[in-house]
Design an enzyme around this catalytic site. Structure first.
Site, mmCIF file in Angstrom:
data_model
loop_
_atom_site.group_PDB
_atom_site.id
_atom_site.type_symbol
_atom_site.label_atom_id
_atom_site.label_comp_id
_atom_site.label_asym_id
_atom_site.label_seq_id
_atom_site.Cartn_x
_atom_site.Cartn_y
_atom_site.Cartn_z
ATOM 1 N N GLY A 85 -1.297 -33.191 -15.517
ATOM 2 C CA GLY A 85 -0.086 -32.917 -14.758
ATOM 3 C C GLY A 85 -0.365 -32.703 -13.285
ATOM 4 O O GLY A 85 0.193 -33.388 -12.416
ATOM 5 N N GLU A 112 -9.713 -36.405 -35.236
ATOM 6 C CA GLU A 112 -10.775 -37.082 -34.497
ATOM 7 C C GLU A 112 -12.114 -36.365 -34.649
ATOM 8 O O GLU A 112 -13.141 -36.996 -34.861
ATOM 9 C CB GLU A 112 -10.381 -37.224 -33.023
#
Lengths: 465, 465
Positions: free
Chosen positions: B17, B177
Site C-alpha cells: 500500500g 503454500e
C-alpha cells in the site's frame, strides 16, 4: 577403541580443514563422523561480501550435508564438541537440545579453526565485532547499512559525521577487503538512495600496527594496495594501535606515542586471531603444548606428540610458522586424510609439506593484489585471477553460478542486492548497546514483542568464542 | 499544517500500500516522507520461500530506498511511528536510537498492514511463529532445517518422530503454500543429505477450521489444491481448531468435538491476521471506529470520517468486506495517491473501486491454483501463470533475475540454496524456549559469547507486534 569393525574417523569442525579431510576419505574403508556446531561450511574468504551486501548467507555458507551428500561414508552431526578423552579415544559433544553424545574414534582430526583475538581486550568485541562467523558478518551488515540509515535522519552534523565514520582495525587481507568494500559501497553502491546525506562523504579509516597494509605480500604489492585504498578514499593509519573502544569511538596510539580519539559509530575488528578454545582442551587431554596464539604444537605430520592417531590441523596447529590461511587448512586436511589411508595400508606417516599457492586480496571491483610464487599481480589482472580462483574454489556448482550472478550485478552496476536489516541484526541492537544501561528500557519497545521480552536473555545471538 | 509551501505527504509503512502510494505520487508537486520501522519492502507473497530455503532475504525484501531511488520527491525514514495528532497534522516516530521526530503533513496515508492474530492466545506465538515478517521467516527457516538436524542425531524413535512432524495452522494461501513447501522439501529438497533418517518420512499436517483448504477459491480449486497437497503427503485436518500449543505439540479439536494431541516440534501459525496496532491509534486520534479485526472503518474513498486528508489503506482499512490481500493494498495505495493529486487540481475525491484481479496459491513446483475472473486454472497451467505474475510483480529488475535463477535451481533440481541456520535463528533458540527455565543455563554456553551473555536481554529478535 571403537566397537565397530570399520575404522572410525571423527572430524571436529567443517571449515576448510575438516571438510577437505572428509572429502579425501571418500574412497577409504572408513566411517567418518563430522561434528560441527553449525549446519554450514563457511567460505571465510568471502565473508566480507556478506557483511557488505553482495552475497547472501547461502552463497557464503552452504550446508555441510549438502556438500557431502555424495560422500556415503560421512555422517554430519550438528553438535558442539566439549571434551576429548584420548585414553578412551572418545569425543563428547553437546547437541543443540543440551543432551550429550560420545563419539568413539580410531582416528581423530580436530579442525576447529580460530576465533577473533582482541589481544586481552574481549570487552571491545561488543562495539567492534570481528569477521570470523556468519553471525559476525550479519551483525556487521546491519551495522553498516544501519549507520547510513541513522545518518540520513540525523539532524546534528557532528552526530551524522559519527554515523558516517567507519574504523577498520587490522591491515591484513580481511581488514583491507572490508575497508575497500565499505569505501566502494559508500561511493558507488548507494547511489541515489539518500536525500539528506551524500553516502560518498563517508570516511573509512584503516588502523594497522605495521608499516604498511598487507605486509606479508611484500613491499611492491603492499604499496599498490595502499595506493588503491587511498584512491577509494580510505585513510590508512599505519604503525598505529587501537588502545580503547567505546560505543562512540576508538582511541588510537600512533607511531609517535601520542593518543588520539576518533569519533565513529561503526567499528570492525580484523586485527588478530586466536585458535579455538578446543585447541587448549585437546592439548591438555593429550599432554601437548600451545603457543601464544593458542595453537597446538604438533609433530611434522600434524599429529599430537605421543598420539599418532590424533591430528590437529589448519588454524589450530602450530607448525613451522605456517600462516592461518585457507590453503594451509585445506592441505593439512588432505594430509590428515592421506595419512589415515596410508596407515590402513600399513604404510608410514609422511611429514606434512605445505605447497604455498600464494595469497590474494581484493581491494575494490576490478582491483586485487596477487602473490603467487614469483608472480606479483595487481590491478585488473590481479582481479581476474582473484575471480577465477574464487569461482573455482567456491563450493558447489550452483553456488558458483549464483555468486557469479550477484558479482555481475555488483561489479557492473555497483549495486548491493542483500541489504536487509533484520530485527535480529538491527540498528536497534547497535543502539541498545550504545545507549547505556539506563536508556535501554526507553529504546527497547519498538524492537521487542511484548510476550517475549522477559525471557530472551540467553539468546544474544553471539557465536561461541 | 506543514510550514513548507510544498504539499507534504507522509506515508506510514512501506508495504504494498505505502510503496504504491509513494510511487504514484512521483510526478505530483508534493514532497513525500515514507516512514517505516524497517529498511525494506517485504514481498509478502514469497515469504514462504524464504522460510523454506528457496530465496534469500534480499530477494524477498529489497531496500525501500533502492526501489525509490529514482523518486526524487520521496524521502525514506527508518523510524517506528508512535502517534498521530490529526488536529496539529503531525505524526511522531521514534528513530532506532530512541530519539523522537515529528513529521508535519498536509496529507497522511497510513498503511501499516497487519500482524498475525492468535485469536486471543498470544502465548502460542513463541511455539508457533507466524508468517508475517522477515524475522518470522528466518526464525522458521532455522526451526524447519533445524528440526531435520535434530532428527538426524536423535536416537529415540519417538523423539525423532516429533522432530519430523510439522503442523501448519490455517488453510488459507499462506498455510497451503508453506505446508506444500515443507512436504516438497522433505520429499525432494534434502535428497542424500541424511544418513539415519529419511527426510521424506516427515509428516506435515495442515489444520484448518473450514470445510476444505483455500475456501475462497471455490469448491473446484479448493478440491484440486487439497488433492495435490495429499499427493505430496500432507495430511489435512479440516473443520478442526487448535486449542492449545506447547513446546512439544498441539491440541486439536475436531468437527465431532473430541480433542486430540499431536506430538510435534515445529508449528507454524498462518491462521489469522489482525490490523497493526497503529490502526487503533489512528482511529482513536481521528474519532473513527475499528472492526473486530482491528481495521479502521473508512469512507468510500479510504479516508477517515471527518478527515478527508487522512487515508487508511490496505490491510488496515475495513471497507466493503475487501480482503486483506496485496492487490487491495496496491490499488488502495494508488487510489490514495490519485486522490491527493486530484485535490491538488481542485477536483473531487472519487470512491475507491477495487478491481478484483483474482487470487492464486502455489501448492508445489509445477502446481498452482489460480482464480481469475471466470477463469479457473490448476496444475501446470496455473503454475505457469503464477510464475508469470510473480516475475512481473517482483520489485526490481535484478531481483527478478535473481529469483528466476534460484527458482530454476529449485524447480529443476529440487534443491534449496538458502539453508544457513545462523546462531540467531538457531535450533538453540527453539531448544532454549523448549527447555524450560531451569534448563536454560545448561543449554546456553555453546551459543553465547561469554562477555555478552549478561546484557543481551532486550534483543530477543522479535519484531514489534
Amino acid at each position: 577403541m571403537a566397537d565397530s569393525p570399520v575404522h572410525q574417523v571423527v572430524i571436529v569442525g567443517g571449515g576448510f580443514g575438516g571438510l577437505f579431510a572428509a572429502k579425501f576419505l571418500r574412497r577409504a574403508p572408513v566411517e567418518v563422523t563430522l561434528v560441527d556446531a553449525r549446519n554450514y561450511h563457511l567460505f571465510q574468504p568471502l565473508l566480507y561480501q556478506l557483511a557488505t551486501g553482495i552475497l547472501s548467507e547461502g552463497e557464503v555458507a552452504p550446508p555441510l550435508r549438502e556438500i557431502l551428500r555424495r560422500h556415503a561414508n560421512v555422517t554430519v552431526e550438528m553438535a558442539t564438541v566439549e571434551g576429548f578423552d584420548l585414553a578412551a579415544r572418545t569425543v563428547t559433544a553437546q547437541r543443540p537440545d543440551g543432551t550429550v553424545r560420545t563419539y568413539p574414534y580410531d582416528s581423530l582430526v580436530v579442525a576447529a579453526g580460530a576465533a577473533q583475538s582482541y589481544f586481552g581486550h574481549d570487552e571491545f568485541s561488543r562495539y567492534a565485532p570481528g569477521m570470523k562467523t556468519i553471525d559476525d558478518a550479519l551483525e556487521l551488515r546491519g551495522r553498516i547499512f544501519g549507520a547510513f540509515e541513522m545518518a540520513e535522519n540525523e539532524p546534528d552534523p557532528e552526530a551524522r559525521r559519527a554515523w558516517l565514520t567507519f574504523v577498520v582495525v587490522g591491515g591484513g587481507p580481511t581488514g583491507v577487503e572490508i575497508a575497500g568494500q565499505i569505501a566502494e559501497l559508500a561511493r558507488t553502491g548507494l547511489q541515489g538512495n539518500f536525500r539528506r546525506i551524500d553516502p560518498s562523504e563517508a570516511e573509512v579509516l584503516l588502523v594497522d600496527g605495521g608499516k604498511e597494509v598487507l605486509a606479508t605480500f611484500g613491499d611492491r604489492l603492499s604499496a599498490k594496495a595502499a595506493a588503491e585504498l587511498r584512491r577509494l578514499g580510505v585513510t590508512i593509519r599505519s604503525k598505529s594501535v587501537v588502545t580503547d573502544v567505546d560505543p562512540f569511538g576508538v582511541e588510537v596510539r600512533g607511531a609517535d606515542g601520542t593518543t588520539e580519539r576518533i569519533v565513529c559509530r561503526t567499528k570492525i575488528w580484523a586485527a588478530g586471531v586466536q585458535a579455538s578454545p578446543l585447541a587448549r582442551l585437546l592439548a591438555e587431554a593429550g599432554g601437548a603444548t600451545c603457543d601464544r596464539a593458542g595453537r597446538i604444537v604438533v609433530n611434522d605430520d600434524c599429529t599430537l606428540p605421543g598420539h599418532p592417531e590424533v591430528f590437529a590441523i589448519g588454524d589450530m596447529m602450530a607448525l613451522r610458522d605456517l600462516p592461518g590461511v585457507a590453503e594451509v587448512a585445506m592441505q593439512s586436511g588432505i594430509h590428515a586424510a592421506n595419512t589415515i589411508k596410508r596407515r590402513l595400508h600399513g604404510e608410514e606417516a609422511a611429514m606434512f609439506t605445505y605447497r604455498d599457492l600464494g595469497s590474494m586480496a581484493t581491494i575494490s571491483r576490478f582491483h586485487a593484489v596477487v602473490s603467487f610464487r614469483k608472480l606479483r599481480l595487481s590491478g585488473f589482472l590481479g582481479w581476474l585471477m582473484w575471480l577465477l580462483v574464487h569461482i573455482t574454489f567456491l563450493t558447489g556448482f550452483r553456488n558458483r553460478l549464483s555468486a557469479m550472478f550477484h558479482w555481475t550485478g555488483t561489479f557492473a552496476a555497483g549495486g548491493r542486492a542483500e541489504r536487509t536489516i533484520t530485527v535480529r541484526q538491527t540498528v536497534g541492537r547497535v543502539v541498545l548497546e550504545q545507549a547505556g544501561e539506563g536508556d535501554i528500557a526507553r529504546v527497547v519497545p519498538p524492537f521487542v514483542r511484548h510476550d517475549d521480552a522477559g525471557d530472551a536473555a540467553p539468546d544474544d545471538g553471539h557465536p561461541p568464542p
